[in-house]
Design a protein around this motif. Structure first.
Motif, PDB file in Angstrom:
ATOM      1  N   VAL A  86       0.907  -1.093  -0.074  1.00  0.00           N
ATOM      2  CA  VAL A  86       0.022  -0.123   0.200  1.00  0.00           C
ATOM      3  C   VAL A  86       0.679   1.223   0.031  1.00  0.00           C
ATOM      4  CG1 VAL A  86      -1.814   1.264   1.460  1.00  0.00           C
ATOM      5  CG2 VAL A  86      -1.925  -1.309   1.189  1.00  0.00           C
ATOM      6  N   ARG A  87       2.074   1.296   0.834  1.00  0.00           N
ATOM      7  CA  ARG A  87       2.761   2.345   0.725  1.00  0.00           C
ATOM      8  C   ARG A  87       3.670   2.656  -0.321  1.00  0.00           C
ATOM      9  NH1 ARG A  87       6.667   2.504   6.175  1.00  0.00           N
ATOM     10  NH2 ARG A  87       6.311   0.456   5.865  1.00  0.00           N
ATOM     11  N   SER A  88       3.687   1.575  -1.061  1.00  0.00           N
ATOM     12  CA  SER A  88       4.613   2.039  -2.654  1.00  0.00           C
ATOM     13  C   SER A  88       3.591   2.367  -3.591  1.00  0.00           C
ATOM     14  CB  SER A  88       5.190   0.646  -2.943  1.00  0.00           C
ATOM     15  OG  SER A  88       4.466  -0.435  -3.385  1.00  0.00           O
ATOM     16  N   LEU A  89       2.365   1.990  -3.668  1.00  0.00           N
ATOM     17  CA  LEU A  89       1.189   2.446  -4.465  1.00  0.00           C
ATOM     18  C   LEU A  89       0.799   3.931  -3.981  1.00  0.00           C
ATOM     19  CD1 LEU A  89      -0.938  -0.766  -4.792  1.00  0.00           C
ATOM     20  CD2 LEU A  89       0.642   0.109  -6.559  1.00  0.00           C
ATOM     21  N   ALA A  90       0.776   4.179  -2.782  1.00  0.00           N
ATOM     22  CA  ALA A  90       0.358   5.552  -2.412  1.00  0.00           C
ATOM     23  C   ALA A  90       1.659   6.551  -2.866  1.00  0.00           C
ATOM     24  CB  ALA A  90       0.380   5.488  -0.931  1.00  0.00           C
ATOM     25  N   LYS A  91       2.800   5.977  -2.605  1.00  0.00           N
ATOM     26  CA  LYS A  91       3.934   7.090  -3.124  1.00  0.00           C
ATOM     27  C   LYS A  91       3.805   7.333  -4.352  1.00  0.00           C
ATOM     28  CE  LYS A  91       8.821   7.490  -2.767  1.00  0.00           C
ATOM     29  NZ  LYS A  91      10.182   6.676  -2.219  1.00  0.00           N
ATOM     30  N   ALA A  92       3.737   6.161  -5.172  1.00  0.00           N
ATOM     31  CA  ALA A  92       3.598   6.482  -6.707  1.00  0.00           C
ATOM     32  C   ALA A  92       2.663   7.385  -7.135  1.00  0.00           C
ATOM     33  CB  ALA A  92       3.702   5.048  -7.425  1.00  0.00           C
ATOM     34  N   ALA A  93       1.413   7.233  -6.706  1.00  0.00           N
ATOM     35  CA  ALA A  93       0.376   7.992  -6.850  1.00  0.00           C
ATOM     36  C   ALA A  93       0.420   9.309  -6.312  1.00  0.00           C
ATOM     37  CB  ALA A  93      -1.009   7.236  -6.905  1.00  0.00           C
ATOM     38  N   GLY A  94       1.319   9.749  -5.426  1.00  0.00           N
ATOM     39  CA  GLY A  94       1.228  10.955  -4.588  1.00  0.00           C
ATOM     40  C   GLY A  94       0.241  10.960  -3.612  1.00  0.00           C
ATOM     41  N   ALA A  95      -0.511   9.995  -2.975  1.00  0.00           N
ATOM     42  CA  ALA A  95      -1.518   9.889  -2.214  1.00  0.00           C
ATOM     43  C   ALA A  95      -1.235  10.684  -1.060  1.00  0.00           C
ATOM     44  CB  ALA A  95      -2.026   8.421  -2.231  1.00  0.00           C
ATOM     45  N   ILE A  96      -2.286  11.306  -0.291  1.00  0.00           N
ATOM     46  CA  ILE A  96      -2.220  11.660   0.938  1.00  0.00           C
ATOM     47  C   ILE A  96      -2.591  10.377   2.006  1.00  0.00           C
ATOM     48  CG2 ILE A  96      -3.443  13.188   2.579  1.00  0.00           C
ATOM     49  CD1 ILE A  96      -4.457  14.942  -0.015  1.00  0.00           C
ATOM     50  N   ALA A  97      -3.241   9.630   1.492  1.00  0.00           N
ATOM     51  CA  ALA A  97      -3.603   8.374   2.372  1.00  0.00           C
ATOM     52  C   ALA A  97      -4.231   7.308   1.381  1.00  0.00           C
ATOM     53  CB  ALA A  97      -4.569   8.785   3.374  1.00  0.00           C
ATOM     54  N   ALA A  98      -4.182   6.219   1.977  1.00  0.00           N
ATOM     55  CA  ALA A  98      -4.526   4.854   1.196  1.00  0.00           C
ATOM     56  C   ALA A  98      -4.598   3.805   2.334  1.00  0.00           C
ATOM     57  CB  ALA A  98      -3.400   4.627   0.145  1.00  0.00           C
ATOM     58  N   VAL A  99      -5.693   3.059   1.645  1.00  0.00           N
ATOM     59  CA  VAL A  99      -5.953   1.782   2.532  1.00  0.00           C
ATOM     60  C   VAL A  99      -6.009   0.657   1.180  1.00  0.00           C
ATOM     61  CG1 VAL A  99      -7.248   2.670   4.523  1.00  0.00           C
ATOM     62  CG2 VAL A  99      -8.747   1.976   2.382  1.00  0.00           C
ATOM     63  N   ASN A 100      -5.642  -0.513   1.803  1.00  0.00           N
ATOM     64  CA  ASN A 100      -6.087  -1.684   0.677  1.00  0.00           C
ATOM     65  C   ASN A 100      -7.497  -1.891   0.363  1.00  0.00           C
ATOM     66  OD1 ASN A 100      -6.394  -2.646   3.421  1.00  0.00           O
ATOM     67  ND2 ASN A 100      -6.993  -4.536   2.256  1.00  0.00           N
ATOM     68  N   GLY A 101      -7.427  -2.297  -1.082  1.00  0.00           N
ATOM     69  CA  GLY A 101      -8.650  -2.437  -1.561  1.00  0.00           C
ATOM     70  C   GLY A 101      -9.307  -3.797  -1.751  1.00  0.00           C
ATOM     71  N   THR A 102      -9.482  -4.460  -3.045  1.00  0.00           N
ATOM     72  CA  THR A 102     -10.048  -5.637  -3.261  1.00  0.00           C
ATOM     73  C   THR A 102      -9.424  -6.927  -2.876  1.00  0.00           C
ATOM     74  OG1 THR A 102      -9.006  -5.915  -5.527  1.00  0.00           O
ATOM     75  CG2 THR A 102     -11.109  -4.563  -5.447  1.00  0.00           C
TER      76      THR A 102
END
Length: 389
Positions: free
Chosen positions: A57-73
C-alpha cells in the motif's frame, strides 16, 4: 501508547486513531479517515504498473502521490489454494476511470466512487454485476466472460455462462469461496494488464486489437505480448472457435463491459472507481441480515462506509495482537462503523492485507498471523486519497 501526531490534511478530511471494545470488552484499534463530499481531494482506485504483480500500500500510495490510502479488493494471492499465477489480479469487480479492469462476482457489494462536475465526491455501496459483450464487424455477437484473468479459471465463481465448481462439477452462477472452471470462454486483456498474456492451451486463439478495436491479427495458441497501446481477446474452447470465425484482421471488434445493479440499472454515472467486497455490513443504517455469510471469526478488517451526509469513511480494524487489538467479526465490524455514523458499509479485503497509510507512514499494524511481527503485505490495489487537481 502515545498518540502519533496527525499531519495537516486538506479541508474536509479528518483522521482519527481510536480504541474501542468488542464482545465482553476485548480491545480493538481503529484507524478512521472521514472524507466529506466537498473535501478538497479526489478519491480513486490505484494499482501498480501492471495487474500481474502485487505491491505494498505504501509503494502504491507513494507512486500516486496519495495523501492517504488503504488496501482495496481481494486478489489472487500466492498463498491461496487456487492461485492462478498472477498476484496482482483482483478477484471481483475493480474499475478505474470508469473502465472495468476486473469483472464482478455477480451481485456482490462494491464501493462505487465518482465526482460531480464541481468535484463533489459521490460515494455509494451497491450490489453490482458486469455484463460483457462482443460484436464483430460481420454481425457476430458473443458474451465476454471475463477481464484480465486466466481464461477458464474463475476465482470466487459468480461469473457468466457455464461456470462449474472445480471440486464437484456442479453449475454455479453465484459467488462462492472456491474456484469455478469453464472450458469455453473469451477473456479480454487490456493494456493495464502490464505483461504477456498467459500461455494458452492447444486450440486456444487470441485476437490482437489496436486501440480503436481493429483486429491486427490472431495467434494460436494464445499467449504473448499485447499490442502497444492495444488489447486482446483470448479464447478457449468454443470461445476460440468464435474468434477464429469472427475476428477477421482489418475489421473492428466492439468490446463493452457494463456495470449494473440487481435490477439491471446502469451504475456508470457518475462512476470512476469500483471496488468489490465480500459482504455488505450495513444497509440503510442497519446491520445487513447477510453479514454472517462470510463467517464469524475475529480478523483484521478494512471497511468502507458512507454516512447520511454522503461522507466516505475508510476504516481499518487491527487484529491478531492479543490484549491490544483482537480484530472484529463481520457483525462487530458493522457495529463499529455504524457507531462512526455510517449507514451503508462494505467489507473489503482484510486479514494480513489490512493496511492504513497516511502521509507516507504506516499507521496500523498489519500481521499475517497472530502475534507475528508487523509487516506490510503486497496487495493488488488501493483506495487512494489524492490532492485535488
Amino acid at each position: 501508547m502515545t498518540p502519533r501526531p496527525t499531519p495537516a490534511l486538506p479541508a474536509g478530511v479528518r483522521y482519527q486513531e481510536l480504541t474501542r471494545s468488542v464482545g465482553s470488552g476485548d480491545p480493538v484499534r481503529l484507524n478512521v479517515l472521514r472524507i466529506a463530499p466537498d473535501a478538497r481531494v479526489r478519491v480513486a482506485g490505484v494499482h501498480g504498473d501492471g495487474m500481474t504483480e502485487a505491491h505494498t500500500v505504501r509503494s502504491l500510495a507513494k507512486a500516486a502521490g496519495a495523501i492517504a490510502a488503504v488496501n482495496g479488493t481481494y486478489y489472487d494471492i500466492h498463498t491461496g489454494r487456487d492461485h492462478s499465477g498472477y498476484e496482482g489480479d483482483p478477484i471481483g469487480l475493480y474499475a478505474e476511470n470508469g473502465r472495468v479492469l476486473s469483472e464482478a462476482l455477480a451481485g456482490r457489494p462494491a464501493l462505487l466512487l465518482g465526482h460531480a462536475d464541481n468535484g463533489r465526491l459521490i460515494a455509494r455501496v451497491a450490489e453490482a454485476s458486469t455484463i460483457g459483450r462482443l460484436r464483430a464487424a460481420d454481425g457476430g455477437r458473443r458474451e465476454l466472460d471475463g477481464v484480465n484473468r486466466v481464461a477458464g479459471r474463475i476465482l470466487g465463481c459468480g461469473g457468466v455462462g457455464g461456470d462449474r465448481l472445480a471440486t464437484t462439477g456442479a453449475l454455479r452462477g453465484t459467488p462462492s469461496t472456491g474456484l469455478c472452471v469453464d472450458p469455453d470462454e473469451v477473456v479480454s486483456y487490456s493494456k493495464e494488464w502490464g505483461g504477456d498474456t498467459p500461455p494458452g492451451p492447444p486450440g486456444s486463439t487470441e485476437a490482437l486489437l489496436a486501440a480503436d478495436g481493429t483486429v491486427r491479427g490472431t495467434r494460436s495458441p494464445a499467449g504473448g505480448p499485447l499490442p502497444k497501446g492495444g488489447s486482446s481477446l483470448y479464447g478457449i474452447g468454443t470461445g476460440a472457435t468464435w474468434l477464429d470465425a469472427h475476428a477477421v484482421p482489418g475489421t473492428r471488434m466492439a468490446v463493452s463491459e457494463r456495470m449494473t445493479d440487481p435490477k439491471g440499472r446502469d451504475l456508470s454515472s457518475p462512476l470512476e472507481t469500483a471496488l468489490g467486497g465480500s459482504a455488505r455490513l450495513l444497509r440503510d443504517g442497519a446491520v445487513d441480515p447477510d453479514v454472517r455469510q462470510i463467517g464469524e471469526d475475529r480478523e483484521p478488517r478494512t471497511v468502507a462506509g458512507v454516512t447520511a451526509d454522503g461522507s466516505l469513511l475508510l476504516v481499518t480494524v487491527d487484529g491478531r495482537d492479543k490484549g491490544v487489538s483482537v480484530g472484529a467479526t463481520p457483525t462487530e465490524a458493522a457495529r463499529l462503523v455504524q457507531s462512526l455514523g455510517a449507514i451503508d458499509a462494505v467489507n473489503l479485503d482484510g486479514g494480513g492485507s489490512t493496511t492504513f497509510v497516511l502521509d507516507g507512514e504506516l499507521r496500523n499494524s498489519p500481521r499475517a498471523t497472530d502475534d507475528e511481527p508487523v509487516r506490510e503485505r503486497p496487495v493488488a490495489d488501493v483506495i487512494a486519497v489524492l490532492p485535488a487537481t
